[in-house]
Motif scaffolding. Structure first.
Motif, PDB file in Angstrom:
ATOM      1  N   TRP A 250       0.900  -1.728   0.106  1.00 33.32           N
ATOM      2  CA  TRP A 250       0.064   0.397  -0.181  1.00 33.32           C
ATOM      3  C   TRP A 250       0.947   1.746   0.178  1.00 33.32           C
ATOM      4  O   TRP A 250       1.062   2.333  -1.019  1.00 33.32           O
TER       5      TRP A 250
ATOM      6  N   LEU B 116       2.329   1.812  -3.158  1.00 28.83           N
ATOM      7  CA  LEU B 116       1.354   1.959  -4.240  1.00 28.83           C
ATOM      8  C   LEU B 116       1.668   3.766  -4.335  1.00 28.83           C
ATOM      9  O   LEU B 116       1.548   4.187  -5.878  1.00 28.83           O
TER      10      LEU B 116
ATOM     11  N   ARG C 101       2.230   5.336  -7.652  1.00 28.02           N
ATOM     12  CA  ARG C 101       1.577   6.266  -8.626  1.00 28.02           C
ATOM     13  C   ARG C 101       1.174   7.521  -8.920  1.00 28.02           C
ATOM     14  O   ARG C 101       1.351   8.247  -8.135  1.00 28.02           O
TER      15      ARG C 101
ATOM     16  N   SER D  72      -4.346   9.608  -8.476  1.00 24.22           N
ATOM     17  CA  SER D  72      -4.762   8.425  -8.898  1.00 24.22           C
ATOM     18  C   SER D  72      -5.461   7.159  -8.259  1.00 24.22           C
ATOM     19  O   SER D  72      -5.188   7.203  -6.409  1.00 24.22           O
ATOM     20  N   THR D  73      -6.377   6.533  -8.208  1.00 26.63           N
ATOM     21  CA  THR D  73      -7.234   5.531  -7.772  1.00 26.63           C
ATOM     22  C   THR D  73      -6.936   3.756  -8.004  1.00 26.63           C
ATOM     23  O   THR D  73      -7.543   3.132  -7.489  1.00 26.63           O
ATOM     24  N   SER D  74      -6.316   4.186  -9.197  1.00 17.96           N
ATOM     25  CA  SER D  74      -5.788   2.993  -9.095  1.00 17.96           C
ATOM     26  C   SER D  74      -5.000   1.448  -8.421  1.00 17.96           C
ATOM     27  O   SER D  74      -4.466   2.116  -7.650  1.00 17.96           O
ATOM     28  N   LEU D  75      -5.692   0.157  -7.970  1.00 22.43           N
ATOM     29  CA  LEU D  75      -4.561  -0.569  -7.544  1.00 22.43           C
ATOM     30  C   LEU D  75      -3.252  -1.084  -7.575  1.00 22.43           C
ATOM     31  O   LEU D  75      -2.894  -1.957  -7.355  1.00 22.43           O
ATOM     32  N   VAL D  76      -3.136  -0.270  -8.862  1.00 22.49           N
ATOM     33  CA  VAL D  76      -1.740  -1.530  -9.093  1.00 22.49           C
ATOM     34  C   VAL D  76      -0.987   0.461 -10.003  1.00 22.49           C
ATOM     35  O   VAL D  76      -1.772   0.939 -10.523  1.00 22.49           O
ATOM     36  N   PRO D  77       0.077   0.225  -8.975  1.00 23.56           N
ATOM     37  CA  PRO D  77       1.162   1.359  -9.722  1.00 23.56           C
ATOM     38  C   PRO D  77       0.914   1.604 -11.265  1.00 23.56           C
ATOM     39  O   PRO D  77       2.435   1.331 -11.371  1.00 23.56           O
ATOM     40  N   TRP D  78       0.339   1.563 -11.910  1.00 19.20           N
ATOM     41  CA  TRP D  78       0.738   1.736 -13.707  1.00 19.20           C
ATOM     42  C   TRP D  78      -0.022   2.786 -14.883  1.00 19.20           C
ATOM     43  O   TRP D  78      -1.385   2.400 -13.612  1.00 19.20           O
TER      44      TRP D  78
END
Length: 300
Positions: free
Chosen positions: A57, A60, A64, A68-74
């Motif tokens: 977490w 992340l 990121r 951003s609210t993505s759960l993957v740092p991309w």
């Protein structure tokens, strides 16, 4: 001797030479191997998951982009690391933490080595009481030491100096380090030193040539904990340091939290910067750390 007596004698001899039977369960499996694998790996997996989620977490939020609210740092970004390292002064905080950690490691290890040798090799009146006092001092919260230490450092003109944090960390870590080092030295047979004395070595030379090499795992264990504790400790650095160019990483992390808002990306990036050196240290010294704990746990 009759044939029957020879047979009995041979049977007795064979029975005496035969190894004892291994304790097995039905199916030829040992008792230690009888537990299903899932009963071992399931709790370990849950514990590992519980431990790694906070680190993921933090990573992340650090990688990121802002908003951003993505759960993957991309797509990943290093903007947060650039902000904390250059704009918020974490390069200076990192250097200060490194200086405090290394100096505390050296001072704690040297003083604990000298005191631990005296406790392990010399018998003097009050030794048991001194060990008991060292043990009881571990129950005293560090916050109770702030006022007397601050008065001492103010009289010595050490307030707002990194040396005040180094001395405070050394004083705080010495009791446990003394107890551990004395236990490690007791596990080294005194006969080894006595043999060196017979060969013409003095006490100090015999200690350096015979005892000190055997204490390497224990010294690494004590020194690593002194470094990590000094690196992560927040209270002493907060109380004794007042200028930003003297802050350590824990104090710098505290000042990334604003009065009305928190930059989560910068805070997470600072947390990663603070955690990486500790992870690297334990990755390199883990085998000596385990050997040191084993040496201190087994009476030689």
């Amino acid at each position: 001797m009759t044939t029957q007596q020879a047979t009995v004698s041979g049977a007795d001899t064979g029975a005496g030479d035969a190894p004892p039977p291994r304790a097995t369960r039905r199916g030829g499996r040992g008792i230690a191997d009888s537990a299903p694998r899932w009963q071992i790996f399931l709790p370990l997996g849950l514990y590992l998951l519980f431990t790694l989620i906070p680190f993921y977490w933090m990573l992340l939020f650090a990688l990121r982009p802002a908003g951003s609210t993505s759960l993957v740092p991309w797509p990943a970004t290093t903007a947060h690391f650039d902000k904390v390292w250059n704009d918020l002064g974490f390069a200076i905080f990192f250097r200060n933490s490194l200086l405090v950690g290394v100096a505390s490691l050296i001072m704690t290890t040297v003083v604990a080595l000298a005191g631990g040798y005296a406790l392990a090799r010399f018998k003097f009146r009050g030794r048991n009481g001194f060990l008991l006092a060292l043990l009881c001092s571990q129950f005293i919260p560090g916050a109770l030491m702030l006022v007397p230490l601050f008065e001492i450092f103010r009289n010595l003109n050490l307030v707002n100096s990194l040396w005040s944090v180094v001395i405070a960390e050394t004083v705080f870590q010495l009791p446990l380090s003394l107890i551990l080092i004395s236990g490690f030295i007791r596990n080294v047979p005194a006969e080894l030193e006595e043999a060196a004395w017979v060969d013409g070595c003095g006490r100090f030379r015999a200690f350096c040539a015979v005892v000190l090499p055997l204490l390497r795992p224990g010294l690494i264990a004590v020194g690593s904990f002194a470094f990590v504790h000094s690196w992560n400790h927040f209270l002493f650095a907060l109380m004794f340091l007042s200028s930003q160019e003297k802050y350590t990483i824990p104090v710098g992390l505290n000042y990334t939290i604003g009065a009305e808002s928190v930059d989560l990306g910068a805070l997470a990036a600072g947390g990663v910067v603070a955690a990486v050196p500790v992870v690297i240290v334990f990755a390199f010294i883990q085998k000596w750390l385990i050997a040191g704990f084993s040496a201190g746990a087994v009476k030689g």
